[in-house]
Design a protein around this motif. Structure first.
Motif, PDB file in Angstrom:
ATOM      1  N   ALA A 112       0.833  -1.200   0.000  1.00  0.00           N
ATOM      2  CA  ALA A 112       0.000   0.000   0.000  1.00  0.00           C
ATOM      3  C   ALA A 112       0.873   1.258   0.000  1.00  0.00           C
ATOM      4  N   PRO A 113       0.474   2.280  -0.756  1.00  0.00           N
ATOM      5  CA  PRO A 113       1.250   3.522  -0.766  1.00  0.00           C
ATOM      6  C   PRO A 113       1.143   4.245   0.576  1.00  0.00           C
ATOM      7  N   ALA A 114       2.075   5.119   0.811  1.00  0.00           N
ATOM      8  CA  ALA A 114       2.078   5.889   2.054  1.00  0.00           C
ATOM      9  C   ALA A 114       0.808   6.744   2.119  1.00  0.00           C
ATOM     10  N   PRO A 115       0.248   6.922   3.308  1.00  0.00           N
ATOM     11  CA  PRO A 115      -0.964   7.738   3.421  1.00  0.00           C
ATOM     12  C   PRO A 115      -0.696   9.191   3.024  1.00  0.00           C
ATOM     13  N   ARG A 116      -1.718   9.820   2.480  1.00  0.00           N
ATOM     14  CA  ARG A 116      -1.589  11.221   2.083  1.00  0.00           C
ATOM     15  C   ARG A 116      -1.508  12.108   3.312  1.00  0.00           C
ATOM     16  N   ARG A 117      -0.883  13.255   3.138  1.00  0.00           N
ATOM     17  CA  ARG A 117      -0.816  14.218   4.233  1.00  0.00           C
ATOM     18  C   ARG A 117      -2.205  14.776   4.517  1.00  0.00           C
TER      19      ARG A 117
END
Length: 80
Positions: free
Chosen positions: A36-41
């Motif tokens: 999974a990609p890193a969570p958005r800011r």
């Protein structure tokens, strides 16, 4: 001493072991690629070193498109 006589008549067992090891390695590599990609800011976090609010929006660092007032303030140096 192990009851294995060498040389082996064929290498089918060795081939099977090699294919299984290769499949395991490929599976692990695929899992790391599909992580999974890193969570958005969060929108209240202020990104650093970006040239404009529209750049932040395009890069996905802010959730909403900047208003004309925000862009004008940025152009006048009031918004950093």
């Amino acid at each position: 001493r192990i009851g294995l006589s060498l040389p082996l008549k064929n290498h089918n067992y060795l081939r099977q072991v090699a294919w299984q090891l290769a499949d395991q390695e490929d599976s692990q590599a695929e899992k790391s690629r599909n992580a999974a990609p890193a969570p958005r800011r969060q929108s209240n976090e202020r990104p650093q070193n970006l040239s404009s609010p529209i750049d932040q929006y395009v890069q996905g660092l802010r959730d909403t498109k900047p208003t004309d007032a925000e862009m004008t303030a940025w152009k006048n140096g009031q918004l950093k």
